[in-house]
Design a protein around this motif. Structure first.
Motif, PDB file in Angstrom:
ATOM      1  N   VAL A  22      17.021 172.032 117.501  1.00  0.00           N
ATOM      2  CA  VAL A  22      17.192 173.111 118.474  1.00  0.00           C
ATOM      3  C   VAL A  22      17.609 174.391 117.776  1.00  0.00           C
ATOM      4  O   VAL A  22      17.127 175.486 118.103  1.00  0.00           O
ATOM      5  CB  VAL A  22      18.206 172.696 119.556  1.00  0.00           C
ATOM      6  N   GLN A  23      18.486 174.275 116.792  1.00  0.00           N
ATOM      7  CA  GLN A  23      18.916 175.464 116.049  1.00  0.00           C
ATOM      8  C   GLN A  23      17.735 176.123 115.342  1.00  0.00           C
ATOM      9  O   GLN A  23      17.499 177.323 115.485  1.00  0.00           O
ATOM     10  CB  GLN A  23      19.986 175.075 115.026  1.00  0.00           C
ATOM     11  N   GLY A  24      16.987 175.323 114.576  1.00  0.00           N
ATOM     12  CA  GLY A  24      15.963 175.891 113.710  1.00  0.00           C
ATOM     13  C   GLY A  24      14.602 176.075 114.349  1.00  0.00           C
ATOM     14  O   GLY A  24      13.973 177.134 114.215  1.00  0.00           O
ATOM     15  N   SER A  25      14.124 175.054 115.057  1.00  0.00           N
ATOM     16  CA  SER A  25      12.755 175.080 115.563  1.00  0.00           C
ATOM     17  C   SER A  25      12.634 175.730 116.930  1.00  0.00           C
ATOM     18  O   SER A  25      11.527 176.105 117.332  1.00  0.00           O
ATOM     19  CB  SER A  25      12.191 173.658 115.634  1.00  0.00           C
ATOM     20  N   LEU A  26      13.737 175.855 117.656  1.00  0.00           N
ATOM     21  CA  LEU A  26      13.683 176.489 118.966  1.00  0.00           C
ATOM     22  C   LEU A  26      14.347 177.868 118.934  1.00  0.00           C
ATOM     23  O   LEU A  26      13.682 178.895 119.017  1.00  0.00           O
ATOM     24  CB  LEU A  26      14.326 175.591 120.021  1.00  0.00           C
ATOM     25  N   ALA A  27      15.682 177.892 118.779  1.00  0.00           N
ATOM     26  CA  ALA A  27      16.384 179.174 118.867  1.00  0.00           C
ATOM     27  C   ALA A  27      16.020 180.115 117.712  1.00  0.00           C
ATOM     28  O   ALA A  27      15.634 181.273 117.920  1.00  0.00           O
ATOM     29  CB  ALA A  27      17.893 178.935 118.916  1.00  0.00           C
ATOM     30  N   MET A  28      16.140 179.620 116.478  1.00  0.00           N
ATOM     31  CA  MET A  28      15.836 180.479 115.336  1.00  0.00           C
ATOM     32  C   MET A  28      14.354 180.830 115.280  1.00  0.00           C
ATOM     33  O   MET A  28      13.992 181.980 114.997  1.00  0.00           O
ATOM     34  CB  MET A  28      16.280 179.812 114.032  1.00  0.00           C
ATOM     35  N   PHE A  29      13.497 179.851 115.523  1.00  0.00           N
ATOM     36  CA  PHE A  29      12.057 180.134 115.447  1.00  0.00           C
ATOM     37  C   PHE A  29      11.661 181.183 116.475  1.00  0.00           C
ATOM     38  O   PHE A  29      10.837 182.059 116.187  1.00  0.00           O
ATOM     39  CB  PHE A  29      11.253 178.855 115.669  1.00  0.00           C
ATOM     40  N   ALA A  30      12.228 181.118 117.682  1.00  0.00           N
ATOM     41  CA  ALA A  30      11.889 182.102 118.710  1.00  0.00           C
ATOM     42  C   ALA A  30      12.214 183.513 118.236  1.00  0.00           C
ATOM     43  O   ALA A  30      11.415 184.452 118.411  1.00  0.00           O
ATOM     44  CB  ALA A  30      12.639 181.783 120.000  1.00  0.00           C
ATOM     45  N   ILE A  31      13.395 183.683 117.644  1.00  0.00           N
ATOM     46  CA  ILE A  31      13.792 185.007 117.156  1.00  0.00           C
ATOM     47  C   ILE A  31      12.955 185.399 115.947  1.00  0.00           C
ATOM     48  O   ILE A  31      12.496 186.542 115.817  1.00  0.00           O
ATOM     49  CB  ILE A  31      15.297 185.012 116.824  1.00  0.00           C
ATOM     50  N   TRP A  32      12.734 184.446 115.037  1.00  0.00           N
ATOM     51  CA  TRP A  32      11.961 184.704 113.810  1.00  0.00           C
ATOM     52  C   TRP A  32      10.511 185.079 114.130  1.00  0.00           C
ATOM     53  O   TRP A  32       9.950 185.999 113.532  1.00  0.00           O
ATOM     54  CB  TRP A  32      12.006 183.458 112.933  1.00  0.00           C
ATOM     55  N   LYS A  33       9.923 184.384 115.076  1.00  0.00           N
ATOM     56  CA  LYS A  33       8.504 184.598 115.402  1.00  0.00           C
ATOM     57  C   LYS A  33       8.289 185.775 116.338  1.00  0.00           C
ATOM     58  O   LYS A  33       7.334 186.555 116.168  1.00  0.00           O
ATOM     59  CB  LYS A  33       7.950 183.323 116.051  1.00  0.00           C
ATOM     60  N   TRP A  34       9.147 185.943 117.328  1.00  0.00           N
ATOM     61  CA  TRP A  34       8.878 186.874 118.409  1.00  0.00           C
ATOM     62  C   TRP A  34       9.906 187.995 118.537  1.00  0.00           C
ATOM     63  O   TRP A  34       9.751 188.875 119.385  1.00  0.00           O
ATOM     64  CB  TRP A  34       8.800 186.126 119.741  1.00  0.00           C
ATOM     65  N   GLY A  35      10.957 187.964 117.728  1.00  0.00           N
ATOM     66  CA  GLY A  35      12.028 188.933 117.875  1.00  0.00           C
ATOM     67  C   GLY A  35      11.787 190.239 117.141  1.00  0.00           C
ATOM     68  O   GLY A  35      10.888 190.364 116.298  1.00  0.00           O
TER      69      GLY A  35
END
Length: 400
Positions: free
Chosen positions: A106-119
């Motif tokens: 959840v930390q890496g593949s959901l929350a962080m990935f969302a910010i990394w990919k779309w933020g």
């Protein structure tokens, strides 16, 4: 005949799966396994029984110090490792407990990935380095009390008020929710009429109107923090929205990352239960000999090894495709559907070998079995992934 007459099969790896991986990949797996052996395995049965992880923030920092948080992302303090490395890490983490793998996933593949990919760049700089180190914990708010497999029917809304956004709604079954510093929350907007629909928001959990009561009385994933998110007129500045995505494409892209990790992680739970059953079969004596000497027990062990080997082969194949930028969402569904289903069956079979001891927390089997009952349905139920695969091979949608 074997090329090396002196070669003997490894009873813990009869298929020789270790040969699939490079020295560097095996070193990643070994490092994660050692961390789990030192920091998690001696305590996790107690955490599960109590429904509480001791010093979860300290654990997150240790996971971050090893580079496991957002480890497959590039830049911003992330390790930038391969998809296969990440998969092996998920396998080792879930061999300890699904709840620990969920924390990392959840930390890496959901929350962080969302910010990394779309933020925005500002959002990335503000959150990703601290999340990679474990100094900040994130959660991902998509599922709602009345919107699970159909996220497009979510009721959480975000409305514009001047330059601000105001969020109102509830999210359910949110891993890390009550300990998170930041929540990535998805909500319907008035832009839906223009086809722009669902938007993602980066929500600091100290924002007035935000609360995250913990969900108790779970029979599964008890060594995992689970919460409800309540958003009561949560006011956010204009720059809280994820600028680069609209619609369900955003959350579904994140779920695809997490489902990939589950494809590997489930095999970790399966391996743990299988090894416990195999050891028990050689030690438990009935009718004058170890139960592993009886044909029915050997048939169970052989079938468990067979399904485990097939699951790891599939996960590895998907990992190689992901590293080559060729992995399709439908293929992730194939992996998640098969591997969780077969891992759960391995755990159930292992429980029969251990008999009554199979329900004791002195052994890992019932804990893994209970955890996998949740893993089976989160990040997409069996039914949904079956229909994804069905649509892929027929070209016909059966969702509605």
């Amino acid at each position: 005949m074997a090329n090396n007459p002196a070669a003997r099969i490894d009873p813990l790896d009869p298929a020789g799966l270790a040969d699939l991986f490079t020295d560097d990949e095996r070193a990643v797996a070994a490092a994660v396994r050692q961390l789990c052996a030192d920091r998690i395995d001696p305590y996790v049965a107690d955490w599960f029984e109590r429904g509480e992880i001791d010093d979860v923030r300290g654990l997150a920092k240790e996971l971050g110090s090893l580079g496991l948080l957002g480890m497959h992302l590039e830049g911003y303090g992330c390790a930038g490792m391969s998809a296969t490395d990440y998969g092996l890490a998920c396998l080792e983490l879930e061999a300890s407990d699904s709840g620990i793998r969920s924390l990392v996933s959840v930390q890496g593949s959901l929350a962080m990935f969302a910010i990394w990919k779309w933020g925005s760049e500002e959002q990335k700089q503000q959150w990703l380095p601290r999340m990679a180190s474990g100094d900040a914990i994130g959660c991902f708010g998509l599922t709602e009390p009345d919107a699970g497999s159909d996220p497009g029917s979510m009721r959480t809304r975000a409305r514009k008020d001047g330059d601000d956004w105001v969020l109102t709604g509830r999210k359910m079954w949110i891993t890390n929710g009550s300990i998170a510093d930041v929540a990535v929350v998805w909500a319907q907007t008035d832009e839906a009429e223009n086809g722009r629909g669902i938007r993602g928001f980066v929500v600091p959990t100290t924002t007035p109107g935000f609360s995250a009561p913990a969900i108790k009385h779970k029979g599964s994933l008890r060594a995992s923090v689970t919460a409800e998110l309540v958003l009561d007129e949560v006011r956010l500045p204009a720059d809280a929205v994820l600028p680069d995505v609209r619609g369900l494409k955003g959350p579904l892209s994140c779920l695809n990352e997490a489902r990939y990790g589950i494809t590997w992680g489930a095999m970790g739970a399966a391996r743990s239960a299988l090894q416990a059953a195999q050891a028990y079969a050689t030690e438990r004596t009935q009718f004058g000999k170890p139960i592993g000497a009886y044909q029915l027990t050997q048939a169970k062990l052989a079938d468990m090894h067979l399904e485990y080997a097939k699951g790891v082969l599939l996960a590895t194949h998907l990992g190689r495709r992901k590293d080559a930028h060729r992995l399709l969402p439908e293929q992730v569904s194939l992996g998640k559907l098969n591997n969780v289903r077969e891992a759960l069956e391995i755990c159930r079979t292992a429980r029969t070998i251990l008999g009554a001891n199979g329900i004791s927390y002195e052994f890992p089997v019932i804990r893994h079995m209970n955890n996998l009952e949740s893993v089976l349905t989160y990040e997409g139920t069996v039914e949904m992934h079956t229909l994804v695969v069905g649509q892929a091979v027929t070209g016909l949608s059966a969702f509605r």
